[in-house]
Write a protein that holds these residues in place. Structure first.
Motif, PDB file in Angstrom:
ATOM      1  N   ALA A  54       0.837  -1.205   0.000  1.00  0.00           N
ATOM      2  CA  ALA A  54       0.000   0.000   0.000  1.00  0.00           C
ATOM      3  C   ALA A  54       0.873   1.256   0.000  1.00  0.00           C
ATOM      4  CB  ALA A  54      -0.939   0.002   1.206  1.00  0.00           C
ATOM      5  N   GLY A  55       1.947   1.237   0.777  1.00  0.00           N
ATOM      6  CA  GLY A  55       2.855   2.380   0.815  1.00  0.00           C
ATOM      7  C   GLY A  55       3.548   2.615  -0.510  1.00  0.00           C
ATOM      8  N   LEU A  56       3.977   1.529  -1.156  1.00  0.00           N
ATOM      9  CA  LEU A  56       4.621   1.662  -2.466  1.00  0.00           C
ATOM     10  C   LEU A  56       3.637   2.194  -3.507  1.00  0.00           C
ATOM     11  CD1 LEU A  56       6.802  -1.576  -2.519  1.00  0.00           C
ATOM     12  CD2 LEU A  56       7.595   0.794  -2.274  1.00  0.00           C
ATOM     13  N   ALA A  57       2.407   1.707  -3.462  1.00  0.00           N
ATOM     14  CA  ALA A  57       1.379   2.194  -4.391  1.00  0.00           C
ATOM     15  C   ALA A  57       1.113   3.675  -4.157  1.00  0.00           C
ATOM     16  CB  ALA A  57       0.097   1.377  -4.241  1.00  0.00           C
ATOM     17  N   GLY A  62       2.457   9.445  -6.101  1.00  0.00           N
ATOM     18  CA  GLY A  62       3.004  10.748  -5.733  1.00  0.00           C
ATOM     19  C   GLY A  62       2.550  11.242  -4.377  1.00  0.00           C
ATOM     20  N   GLU A  63       1.939  10.370  -3.598  1.00  0.00           N
ATOM     21  CA  GLU A  63       1.446  10.738  -2.268  1.00  0.00           C
ATOM     22  C   GLU A  63       2.577  10.565  -1.261  1.00  0.00           C
ATOM     23  OE1 GLU A  63      -1.791   8.001  -1.917  1.00  0.00           O
ATOM     24  OE2 GLU A  63      -3.028   9.075  -3.352  1.00  0.00           O
ATOM     25  N   LEU A  64       3.483  11.529  -1.265  1.00  0.00           N
ATOM     26  CA  LEU A  64       4.670  11.456  -0.408  1.00  0.00           C
ATOM     27  C   LEU A  64       4.698  12.616   0.568  1.00  0.00           C
ATOM     28  CD1 LEU A  64       7.209  10.646  -3.252  1.00  0.00           C
ATOM     29  CD2 LEU A  64       6.205   9.026  -1.647  1.00  0.00           C
TER      30      LEU A  64
END
Length: 90
Positions: A54-57, A62-64
């Motif tokens: 989920a974090g990689l997705a 671009g949700e960083l």
């Protein structure tokens, strides 16, 4: 009796020795020990793998967050927690 399936896995000699030692101490067969260990830990490991995916997705979308944003959020959370503890102690 529960149905079972056979799973074959390659492990290092050191891990095989640990498993044998554990099984002996626990008074179980190695198969029973492996089943018990997997049963206790597989859900946790699966949750970790799902969270990483989920974090990689999220990162790919671009949700960083910047380091500064992360530390600011942690600091704010810590301050809220301290205030709540002070109120509770008073």
């Amino acid at each position: 009796m529960k149905k079972s399936v056979t799973i074959t896995a390659r492990v290092t000699p050191a891990l095989a020795k640990k498993l044998s030692s554990y099984a002996k101490t626990a008074k179980r067969t190695k198969s029973q020990a492996v089943e018990m260990i997997l049963d206790r830990h597989i859900d946790h490991e699966r949750a970790i793998a799902e969270a990483i995916s989920a974090g990689l997705a999220s990162a790919e979308r671009g949700e960083l967050y910047t380091t500064e944003e992360v530390f600011a959020a942690l600091k704010a959370k810590s301050e809220r927690r301290r205030r709540a503890q002070r109120r509770k102690a008073a």
